[in-house]
Design an enzyme around this catalytic site. Structure first.
Site, mmCIF file in Angstrom:
data_model
loop_
_atom_site.group_PDB
_atom_site.id
_atom_site.type_symbol
_atom_site.label_atom_id
_atom_site.label_comp_id
_atom_site.label_asym_id
_atom_site.label_seq_id
_atom_site.Cartn_x
_atom_site.Cartn_y
_atom_site.Cartn_z
ATOM 1 N N CYS A 137 -7.882 -9.031 16.259
ATOM 2 C CA CYS A 137 -8.744 -8.230 15.387
ATOM 3 C C CYS A 137 -10.201 -8.311 15.814
ATOM 4 O O CYS A 137 -11.046 -7.577 15.316
ATOM 5 C CB CYS A 137 -8.612 -8.711 13.941
ATOM 6 S SG CYS A 137 -7.010 -8.381 13.199
ATOM 7 N N SER B 33 0.841 -1.192 0.000
ATOM 8 C CA SER B 33 0.000 0.000 0.000
ATOM 9 C C SER B 33 0.883 1.253 0.000
ATOM 10 O O SER B 33 2.045 1.211 0.427
ATOM 11 C CB SER B 33 -0.908 0.022 1.229
ATOM 12 O OG SER B 33 -0.162 0.300 2.400
ATOM 13 N N ARG C 79 -10.381 4.039 0.750
ATOM 14 C CA ARG C 79 -11.458 4.502 1.632
ATOM 15 C C ARG C 79 -11.936 5.895 1.232
ATOM 16 O O ARG C 79 -13.137 6.186 1.291
ATOM 17 C CB ARG C 79 -10.980 4.488 3.091
ATOM 18 C CG ARG C 79 -10.680 3.083 3.584
ATOM 19 C CD ARG C 79 -10.406 3.036 5.061
ATOM 20 N NE ARG C 79 -9.694 1.819 5.421
ATOM 21 C CZ ARG C 79 -9.595 1.353 6.649
ATOM 22 N NH1 ARG C 79 -10.157 2.006 7.647
ATOM 23 N NH2 ARG C 79 -8.924 0.254 6.905
ATOM 24 N N ARG D 118 -12.649 -1.707 17.321
ATOM 25 C CA ARG D 118 -12.453 -0.698 18.372
ATOM 26 C C ARG D 118 -13.237 0.562 18.052
ATOM 27 O O ARG D 118 -14.007 1.063 18.886
ATOM 28 C CB ARG D 118 -10.960 -0.359 18.507
ATOM 29 C CG ARG D 118 -10.700 0.861 19.409
ATOM 30 C CD ARG D 118 -9.247 1.304 19.362
ATOM 31 N NE ARG D 118 -8.802 1.758 18.064
ATOM 32 C CZ ARG D 118 -8.928 3.005 17.613
ATOM 33 N NH1 ARG D 118 -9.507 3.935 18.358
ATOM 34 N NH2 ARG D 118 -8.469 3.335 16.425
ATOM 35 N N ARG D 119 -13.033 1.099 16.852
ATOM 36 C CA ARG D 119 -13.735 2.325 16.482
ATOM 37 C C ARG D 119 -15.245 2.117 16.457
ATOM 38 O O ARG D 119 -16.009 2.980 16.885
ATOM 39 C CB ARG D 119 -13.232 2.825 15.126
ATOM 40 C CG ARG D 119 -11.809 3.383 15.172
ATOM 41 C CD ARG D 119 -11.290 3.683 13.779
ATOM 42 N NE ARG D 119 -9.955 4.285 13.807
ATOM 43 C CZ ARG D 119 -9.037 4.086 12.878
ATOM 44 N NH1 ARG D 119 -9.293 3.295 11.851
ATOM 45 N NH2 ARG D 119 -7.849 4.676 12.969
ATOM 46 N N LYS E 195 0.564 -1.466 15.230
ATOM 47 C CA LYS E 195 -0.785 -1.778 15.703
ATOM 48 C C LYS E 195 -1.354 -3.018 15.015
ATOM 49 O O LYS E 195 -2.310 -3.622 15.525
ATOM 50 C CB LYS E 195 -1.725 -0.589 15.504
ATOM 51 C CG LYS E 195 -2.066 -0.228 14.077
ATOM 52 C CD LYS E 195 -2.968 0.998 14.019
ATOM 53 C CE LYS E 195 -3.343 1.389 12.594
ATOM 54 N NZ LYS E 195 -4.128 0.358 11.903
ATOM 55 N N ASP E 196 -0.775 -3.434 13.880
ATOM 56 C CA ASP E 196 -1.238 -4.634 13.181
ATOM 57 C C ASP E 196 -0.542 -5.897 13.664
ATOM 58 O O ASP E 196 -0.901 -6.997 13.249
ATOM 59 C CB ASP E 196 -0.984 -4.507 11.670
ATOM 60 C CG ASP E 196 -1.824 -3.426 11.022
ATOM 61 O OD1 ASP E 196 -2.914 -3.135 11.539
ATOM 62 O OD2 ASP E 196 -1.390 -2.881 9.982
ATOM 63 N N ARG F 14 -13.450 -1.372 4.217
ATOM 64 C CA ARG F 14 -12.052 -1.809 4.191
ATOM 65 C C ARG F 14 -11.270 -1.129 3.083
ATOM 66 O O ARG F 14 -11.831 -0.495 2.198
ATOM 67 C CB ARG F 14 -11.991 -3.334 4.018
ATOM 68 C CG ARG F 14 -12.508 -4.111 5.242
ATOM 69 C CD ARG F 14 -11.886 -5.479 5.296
ATOM 70 N NE ARG F 14 -10.439 -5.399 5.237
ATOM 71 C CZ ARG F 14 -9.700 -6.207 4.469
ATOM 72 N NH1 ARG F 14 -10.259 -7.130 3.719
ATOM 73 N NH2 ARG F 14 -8.389 -6.077 4.457
#
Length: 322
Positions: free
Chosen positions: A258, A23, A171, A147-148, A99-100, A165
């Site tokens: 996750c 990405s 996005r 989480r969000r 964080k992943d 996603r």
């Protein structure tokens, strides 16, 4: 302790191979890593090779269909193939969004280097509304983060939260196509991409506590690779390291994945580290919070202890999706 004089540093003919997802954000993080190593060791760009590796979480069909992460797999969605490549010796260093990362590394690999942490906040992104408070009842909120989702529904159960996603660019395109009225991204990623102009408003941690290690780039290598370990140690940011280890110990104690809405943020205050953490029911109907502080030397113990305390407070089935 490795003696640098015994090491053979990378050259254009024998470059250090840096593995990353493909990405734009992942590539920006890999380029930052390469540039820091170039500067630290006065090496040319050609002494490094960036190897793009596709991961399970990057499957284009699943992204386009907005398949929830929990349907694809669990821990390691964005890391497994990269780590396998490193264990095979195809790459020497792996660049990750920390964080992943699962809280445990495969045998033979070490995650001990972290670059200076960027902005930890979440960004509210919308072409229609200025903030969460401006969203009307029933507004469609796109996010792939449990989480969000849980944090939003905790504050605004009247919102319609849908699976959303893809990378940053994907996005933003979905917002333009009105797949959702708004979405959330990490301020850190938008900063690294030079895309802060896309931010509608930044969300302070007091309103939405971020994901564990949000904004921190983690660098992984083989434990028996003396050259990679030596080179990475030269670009490690000590303060970020303390903070990430504290937060990941908190996550590890909760067995975070996750599929579990967990948030935490540590901050250094002189010789001490302060940690705030929370866990939420996936539907946002309940939230348990905790905080504490300790000397920096006890950062990991603090994270583990607070995680264990919070887990003990959670009733059976707290994280169940139904």
């Amino acid at each position: 302790m490795t003696n640098p004089a015994t090491l053979t540093f990378p050259t254009p003919d024998s470059p250090l191979k840096i593995g990353t997802r493909g990405s734009p954000l992942a590539l920006a993080q890999a380029h930052e890593t390469r540039d820091r190593l170039m500067e630290a060791f006065d090496l040319p760009e050609a002494a490094f090779h960036i190897e793009v590796i596709a991961t399970t979480g990057d499957n284009r069909q699943m992204i386009d269909a907005d398949r929830p992460l929990k349907e694809i797999g669990n821990k390691g969605l964005f890391t497994k193939e990269i780590e396998e490549a490193m264990l095979r010796g195809d790459i020497d260093v792996a660049v990750h969004s920390t964080k992943d990362m699962p809280t445990e590394q495969p045998e033979g690999l070490a995650l001990e280097t972290f670059l200076p942490r960027e902005d930890v906040r979440d960004a509210f992104i919308s072409l229609k509304y200025g903030s969460i408070s401006e969203l009307p009842a029933g507004a469609k909120v796109g996010t792939s983060s449990l989480r969000r989702r849980a944090q939003l529904l905790r504050k605004r159960p009247d919102l319609d939260v849908v699976e959303f996603r893809g990378n940053v660019q994907t996005r933003l395109t979905k917002l333009s196509d009105e797949v959702a009225d708004c979405s959330f991204l990490a301020m850190a990623g938008l900063t690294r991409l030079g895309m802060l102009d896309k931010v509608t408003s930044a969300i302070e941690p007091d309103e939405m506590l971020p994901a564990v290690a949000q904004g921190a780039i983690g660098l992984e290598c083989r434990v028996d690779d003396s050259l990679a370990q030596h080179m990475l140690s030269a670009i490690h940011d000590e303060e970020t390291g303390w903070r990430v280890r504290c937060e990941r110990a908190f996550l590890r104690a909760l067995d975070g994945s996750c599929e579990t809405p967990i948030a935490a943020l540590s901050e250094i205050d002189g010789p001490e580290i302060h940690l705030r953490g929370e866990i939420l029911r996936p539907d946002g109907s309940d939230c348990l919070e905790i905080e504490g502080r300790a000397l920096l030397s006890g950062a990991e113990d603090l994270g583990r202890e607070l995680g264990e305390e919070l887990l003990a407070l959670a009733p059976a089935g707290f994280f169940d999706l139904t």
